[in-house]
Write a protein that holds these residues in place. Sequence first.
Motif, mmCIF file in Angstrom:
data_model
loop_
_atom_site.group_PDB
_atom_site.id
_atom_site.type_symbol
_atom_site.label_atom_id
_atom_site.label_comp_id
_atom_site.label_asym_id
_atom_site.label_seq_id
_atom_site.Cartn_x
_atom_site.Cartn_y
_atom_site.Cartn_z
ATOM 1 N N SER A 118 -3.788 1.595 -1.768
ATOM 2 C CA SER A 118 -2.724 1.269 -0.825
ATOM 3 C C SER A 118 -1.376 1.535 -1.480
ATOM 4 O O SER A 118 -1.153 1.161 -2.623
ATOM 5 C CB SER A 118 -2.847 -0.202 -0.428
ATOM 6 O OG SER A 118 -1.821 -0.547 0.475
ATOM 7 N N SER A 174 3.062 1.749 -1.006
ATOM 8 C CA SER A 174 4.250 1.440 -0.233
ATOM 9 C C SER A 174 4.941 2.720 0.234
ATOM 10 O O SER A 174 5.918 2.659 0.967
ATOM 11 C CB SER A 174 5.212 0.611 -1.093
ATOM 12 O OG SER A 174 5.523 1.330 -2.268
ATOM 13 N N SER A 195 1.400 1.265 3.522
ATOM 14 C CA SER A 195 2.055 0.056 4.005
ATOM 15 C C SER A 195 3.280 0.472 4.803
ATOM 16 O O SER A 195 4.338 0.718 4.244
ATOM 17 C CB SER A 195 2.460 -0.831 2.826
ATOM 18 O OG SER A 195 1.311 -1.226 2.116
ATOM 19 N N GLU A 206 -1.069 0.047 7.221
ATOM 20 C CA GLU A 206 -0.986 -1.407 7.218
ATOM 21 C C GLU A 206 0.356 -1.790 7.827
ATOM 22 O O GLU A 206 1.376 -1.169 7.554
ATOM 23 C CB GLU A 206 -1.079 -1.923 5.776
ATOM 24 C CG GLU A 206 -2.448 -1.691 5.162
ATOM 25 C CD GLU A 206 -2.396 -1.604 3.659
ATOM 26 O OE1 GLU A 206 -1.847 -0.610 3.139
ATOM 27 O OE2 GLU A 206 -2.888 -2.536 3.006
ATOM 28 N N VAL A 263 2.427 -5.188 8.311
ATOM 29 C CA VAL A 263 2.631 -6.628 8.163
ATOM 30 C C VAL A 263 3.519 -7.096 9.310
ATOM 31 O O VAL A 263 4.653 -6.623 9.445
ATOM 32 C CB VAL A 263 3.319 -6.964 6.826
ATOM 33 C CG1 VAL A 263 3.541 -8.465 6.701
ATOM 34 C CG2 VAL A 263 2.494 -6.463 5.656
ATOM 35 N N PHE A 303 5.285 -17.504 2.160
ATOM 36 C CA PHE A 303 5.246 -18.174 0.862
ATOM 37 C C PHE A 303 6.585 -18.843 0.646
ATOM 38 O O PHE A 303 7.592 -18.441 1.240
ATOM 39 C CB PHE A 303 4.921 -17.191 -0.274
ATOM 40 C CG PHE A 303 5.807 -15.975 -0.317
ATOM 41 C CD1 PHE A 303 6.932 -15.945 -1.118
ATOM 42 C CD2 PHE A 303 5.505 -14.862 0.471
ATOM 43 C CE1 PHE A 303 7.752 -14.820 -1.148
ATOM 44 C CE2 PHE A 303 6.327 -13.740 0.439
ATOM 45 C CZ PHE A 303 7.442 -13.724 -0.373
ATOM 46 N N MET A 339 -5.114 -3.190 -3.932
ATOM 47 C CA MET A 339 -4.119 -3.821 -3.075
ATOM 48 C C MET A 339 -3.638 -5.133 -3.663
ATOM 49 O O MET A 339 -3.066 -5.971 -2.967
ATOM 50 C CB MET A 339 -4.709 -4.106 -1.685
ATOM 51 C CG MET A 339 -5.126 -2.872 -0.915
ATOM 52 S SD MET A 339 -5.570 -3.301 0.772
ATOM 53 C CE MET A 339 -6.137 -1.731 1.406
ATOM 54 N N GLY A 340 -3.896 -5.321 -4.941
ATOM 55 C CA GLY A 340 -3.426 -6.538 -5.585
ATOM 56 C C GLY A 340 -1.995 -6.364 -6.045
ATOM 57 O O GLY A 340 -1.190 -5.702 -5.386
ATOM 58 N N CYS A 383 -2.890 -11.276 1.237
ATOM 59 C CA CYS A 383 -1.983 -10.154 1.006
ATOM 60 C C CYS A 383 -0.579 -10.658 0.734
ATOM 61 O O CYS A 383 -0.039 -11.469 1.480
ATOM 62 C CB CYS A 383 -1.905 -9.243 2.226
ATOM 63 S SG CYS A 383 -3.473 -8.632 2.796
HETATM 64 N N1 SAH Z 1 2.010 -1.921 -3.432
HETATM 65 C C1 SAH Z 1 0.904 -1.467 -2.641
HETATM 66 C C2 SAH Z 1 -0.314 -2.295 -2.873
HETATM 67 C C3 SAH Z 1 -0.231 -3.720 -2.412
HETATM 68 S S1 SAH Z 1 -1.131 -3.814 -0.973
HETATM 69 C C4 SAH Z 1 1.333 -1.424 -1.183
HETATM 70 O O1 SAH Z 1 2.445 -1.815 -0.887
HETATM 71 O O2 SAH Z 1 0.592 -0.939 -0.352
HETATM 72 C C5 SAH Z 1 -0.639 -5.251 -0.316
HETATM 73 C C6 SAH Z 1 -0.605 -5.173 1.194
HETATM 74 O O3 SAH Z 1 -0.218 -6.463 1.634
HETATM 75 C C7 SAH Z 1 0.435 -4.202 1.698
HETATM 76 O O4 SAH Z 1 -0.021 -3.521 2.815
HETATM 77 C C8 SAH Z 1 1.595 -5.099 2.071
HETATM 78 O O5 SAH Z 1 2.352 -4.537 3.098
HETATM 79 C C9 SAH Z 1 0.886 -6.359 2.473
HETATM 80 N N2 SAH Z 1 1.690 -7.565 2.254
HETATM 81 C C10 SAH Z 1 2.589 -7.771 1.294
HETATM 82 N N3 SAH Z 1 3.135 -8.997 1.415
HETATM 83 C C11 SAH Z 1 2.545 -9.580 2.477
HETATM 84 C C12 SAH Z 1 2.659 -10.850 3.100
HETATM 85 N N4 SAH Z 1 3.510 -11.771 2.655
HETATM 86 N N5 SAH Z 1 1.884 -11.110 4.167
HETATM 87 C C13 SAH Z 1 1.007 -10.181 4.618
HETATM 88 N N6 SAH Z 1 0.846 -8.982 4.067
HETATM 89 C C14 SAH Z 1 1.607 -8.658 3.010
#
Ligand code: SAH
Length: 354
Positions: free
Chosen positions: A202, A204, A225, A268, A270, A304, A167-168, A345
């Motif tokens: 994880s 998208s 996600s 997930e 967000v 951010f 999930m990085g 995340c």
């Molecule tokens: N690309 C993959 C792996 C990254 S996982 C994916 O999208 O699943 C990173 C997780 O953090 C994802 O579930 C994403 O929705 C969440 N995420 C991304 N940016 C975020 C943010 N600014 N605040 C909280 N969660 C975030």
Amino acid sequence: HDFPEAVVKLGLKPYVSNQLIQWLYQKGATSFEEMTNLSKSARASLPEHFFISRLEKVSELSSSDGTRKFAWKLPEGNIVESVLIPSEPYEKAVRAGVDVDIPEEEWGTRLTLCISTQVGCAMQCKFCRTAEMGLVRNLTQGEILDQILEARRMIKPGLRISNVVLMGMGEPLANFDNVVGAIRFMIHSKAFGLSKRHVTVSTSGLVPVIAKFAKEELGVKLAISLNATTDEVRSELMPINKKYPIAKLIDACKDYIKAAGRDRITFEYVMIGGVNDLVDDAKRLVNLLSHVPSKVNLIPLNPFTGSKLKAPTEEAIQRFAQYLRNKNLQINIRSSRGQDILAACGQLASKNVT
Ligand code: SAH
């Protein structure tokens, strides 16, 4: 990384491949000389054809909550990050009425490493800081695994990394072969020996690749996600949704559960203030997931600089969560660990690559 083939090509006995896997991934050997149960000739010939890669740690930041973020330098100078997340004091959380998603016997023992699979990412999700970098390149299988090896060297003796989450930085399913190859070693008993239930990929939502991933029969956890409940909002936040809209994604999830023999999928979500955190969204979410055995991780947006998106209010989070609970969805509010060091995340990115 096809150890058996490489070993046989060198004229070595096939069992040497298992010995190598054990030395490299279980014991973390950094040279062939230390592989004492290999024949002298094997120890001499291996370094002529192979080298043992390392990642150089260029920085480490520690959060007040115990989370540690490592930045690794790749051979060409690019940087990727991994985040080590110790388990929270779960008893305390439960007493405070917070949902936790791990069995009681594991309280206090979980040490999760969040690893990257690409330098940057091509998916362009609006809420994610990694997206701003664009895709620089895929990580190799070795570089994906090296993050675990190097992080393991950074922890106290006696502790072990119990969970790995992909999930990085990066979209794991967009780097399919390297990710699948790396996962095989994560769950290989002679390599990292992680339980399948403790490895989570994880995505998208690359719909066709989810089906392909199921066919690999790795048995690891899949997290999606989702992040929105209408195609309009999801496409705005996650451009990949224009290609693979929500209905197709949900179908792919149902198929994955069947094909991969898992009992459920994690979604997930967000939460973004005023964008997807209203009760109407919660209602639609319940409908979407009504036929998918699932668990929902609510992740309040980690803001951010440079992004206009806002975190949800505490009130909005609680209202949303309560609605889902009342409908018997299993939910978990993911506390944002490591926010103060941009390790939470969606906050990973390397500044020196633009
Ligand atoms: N690309 C993959 C792996 C990254 S996982 C994916 O999208 O699943 C990173 C997780 O953090 C994802 O579930 C994403 O929705 C969440 N995420 C991304 N940016 C975020 C943010 N600014 N605040 C909280 N969660 C975030």
